[in-house]
Design a protein around this motif. Structure first.
Motif, mmCIF file in Angstrom:
data_model
loop_
_atom_site.group_PDB
_atom_site.id
_atom_site.type_symbol
_atom_site.label_atom_id
_atom_site.label_comp_id
_atom_site.label_asym_id
_atom_site.label_seq_id
_atom_site.Cartn_x
_atom_site.Cartn_y
_atom_site.Cartn_z
ATOM 1 N N SER A 1 42.916 58.652 20.494
ATOM 2 C CA SER A 1 41.840 57.784 20.953
ATOM 3 C C SER A 1 42.213 56.328 20.705
ATOM 4 C CB SER A 1 40.532 58.104 20.211
ATOM 5 O OG SER A 1 40.661 57.826 18.817
ATOM 6 N N LEU A 2 41.517 55.459 21.407
ATOM 7 C CA LEU A 2 41.638 54.016 21.209
ATOM 8 C C LEU A 2 40.237 53.449 21.234
ATOM 9 C CD1 LEU A 2 43.404 51.422 21.041
ATOM 10 C CD2 LEU A 2 43.287 51.329 23.539
ATOM 11 N N GLY A 3 39.847 52.738 20.162
ATOM 12 C CA GLY A 3 38.522 52.151 20.109
ATOM 13 C C GLY A 3 37.458 53.141 19.684
ATOM 14 N N ASP A 4 36.238 52.938 20.198
ATOM 15 C CA ASP A 4 35.091 53.705 19.713
ATOM 16 C C ASP A 4 34.604 54.777 20.692
ATOM 17 O OD1 ASP A 4 34.157 51.946 21.612
ATOM 18 O OD2 ASP A 4 32.285 51.498 20.569
ATOM 19 N N THR A 5 35.427 55.163 21.653
ATOM 20 C CA THR A 5 35.034 56.204 22.607
ATOM 21 C C THR A 5 34.969 57.558 21.909
ATOM 22 O OG1 THR A 5 36.270 54.963 24.269
ATOM 23 C CG2 THR A 5 35.476 57.140 24.887
ATOM 24 N N LYS A 6 33.877 58.283 22.142
ATOM 25 C CA LYS A 6 33.695 59.595 21.498
ATOM 26 C C LYS A 6 33.141 60.608 22.493
ATOM 27 C CE LYS A 6 32.838 58.100 16.712
ATOM 28 N NZ LYS A 6 33.087 56.663 16.903
ATOM 29 N N ILE A 7 33.612 61.838 22.388
ATOM 30 C CA ILE A 7 33.030 62.963 23.120
ATOM 31 C C ILE A 7 31.966 63.583 22.224
ATOM 32 C CG2 ILE A 7 33.466 65.279 24.050
ATOM 33 C CD1 ILE A 7 36.296 64.284 24.775
ATOM 34 N N THR A 8 30.744 63.685 22.745
ATOM 35 C CA THR A 8 29.637 64.170 21.918
ATOM 36 C C THR A 8 29.140 65.558 22.294
ATOM 37 O OG1 THR A 8 28.032 63.075 23.371
ATOM 38 C CG2 THR A 8 28.845 61.820 21.461
ATOM 39 N N LYS A 9 29.466 66.029 23.511
ATOM 40 C CA LYS A 9 28.949 67.331 23.936
ATOM 41 C C LYS A 9 29.779 67.883 25.078
ATOM 42 C CE LYS A 9 24.552 69.535 25.289
ATOM 43 N NZ LYS A 9 23.143 69.266 25.654
ATOM 44 N N VAL A 10 30.018 69.195 25.041
ATOM 45 C CA VAL A 10 30.715 69.889 26.125
ATOM 46 C C VAL A 10 29.929 71.144 26.474
ATOM 47 C CG1 VAL A 10 32.821 71.051 26.857
ATOM 48 C CG2 VAL A 10 32.971 69.029 25.379
ATOM 49 N N VAL A 11 29.602 71.309 27.749
ATOM 50 C CA VAL A 11 28.863 72.492 28.202
ATOM 51 C C VAL A 11 29.582 73.080 29.411
ATOM 52 C CG1 VAL A 11 26.689 73.405 29.077
ATOM 53 C CG2 VAL A 11 26.667 71.548 27.404
ATOM 54 N N VAL A 12 29.811 74.390 29.364
ATOM 55 C CA VAL A 12 30.459 75.102 30.475
ATOM 56 C C VAL A 12 29.474 76.104 31.050
ATOM 57 C CG1 VAL A 12 32.374 76.589 31.166
ATOM 58 C CG2 VAL A 12 32.728 74.818 29.423
ATOM 59 N N ASP A 13 29.184 75.951 32.335
ATOM 60 C CA ASP A 13 28.300 76.869 33.059
ATOM 61 C C ASP A 13 26.916 76.992 32.437
ATOM 62 O OD1 ASP A 13 29.509 77.665 35.405
ATOM 63 O OD2 ASP A 13 29.243 79.790 34.974
ATOM 64 N N GLY A 14 26.455 75.968 31.782
ATOM 65 C CA GLY A 14 25.095 75.943 31.255
ATOM 66 C C GLY A 14 24.918 76.574 29.898
#
Length: 255
Positions: A29-42
């Motif tokens: 990563s670079l900076g403050d980018t974050k992944i907060t949630k992942v949903v597949v097919d609901g």
């Protein structure tokens, strides 16, 4: 995009693309980018049968103080040679800092060379870019089940039946065999624990009566005493590789 490789039974020119699974990359990563949630097919569960094509939707939510600019295609990685790549995601802003990026991929067991060994837990790899050139790359940003579809039946007899008499409930458990030749088909699912359940005709809730196992042919059979009008069904909780399924309830008329 189409599936790249979910099986080893490939030859010739097809094998060149079938085994072109991307090399693993370290999270970054670079900076403050974050992944907060992942949903597949609901619900993070994907069930693939033997005929109808299945479109899998992937949604990745991310944040950055400058907002989200976009995302690269999501890679879906599973057991064995399991690999899928989505189309280019579309990102929709929920606020000035947060967006959800969505994309999809279609799987067809009749044309996409699915391997039974690839059923199980899969992971989503995601790359998200921010408006200020920050980014985040994450292996296993989320997980989901990629499972073989299953079917289950139940039949209670005789009917009608006198109160206190014996009822025999039969059924059968089958699941998708993606590798069957010449086309995928449903096959017997042996030695699996299956619950016999009952609900009164006036109720909407099933309760478990007993648990039995399917035999070598996937068949189920057990007996119970008739008490009141109601529905009998079999219920299979599923496994890591095979989806959970309930049979349609069969009504018994008790005289």
């Amino acid at each position: 995009m189409r599936i790249r490789a979910i099986g080893a039974a490939v030859t010739g020119a097809l094998a060149l693309s079938a085994f072109a699974v991307p090399a693993a990359q370290a999270d970054g990563s670079l900076g403050d980018t974050k992944i907060t949630k992942v949903v597949v097919d609901g619900d993070n569960k994907v069930s693939v049968g033997t005929s109808a094509a299945k479109t899998i939707k992937v949604s990745v939510t991310a944040t950055d103080n400058s907002g989200i600019a976009g995302a690269e295609e999501f890679d879906l990685i599973g057991p064995g040679t399991g690999y899928l790549s989505t189309g280019k995601p579309t990102c929709t802003a929920a606020s000035a800092t947060t967006s959800t990026c969505t994309a999809s991929v279609t799987v067809d067991s009749q044309t996409d060379y699915l391997s039974n060994a690839s059923a199980g837990t899969w992971y989503v790899n995601a790359w998200i870019d921010a408006n200020d050139d920050d980014y985040v790359w994450k292996d296993k940003a989320g997980s989901f089940k990629f499972q073989r579809a299953a079917k289950l039946t139940a039949n209670a007899s005789p009917e009608p039946v006198k109160k206190g008499k014996t009822i025999t409930v039969t059924g059968k458990l089958i699941r998708a065999d993606w590798e069957a030749y010449p086309l995928p088909k449903y096959v017997n699912y042996a030695s699996q624990s299956v619950k016999l359940q009952f609900r009164k005709k006036s109720s909407s809730t099933y309760t478990t009566v007993k648990t039995i196992k399917s035999n070598a042919s996937g068949n189920l059979s057990t007996t119970v005493k008739a008490s009141v009008d109601g529905y009998f069904r079999y219920s299979f909780a599923g496994t890591t590789t095979t989806v959970a399924v309930n049979a349609t309830g069969d009504l018994i008329d008790v005289k």
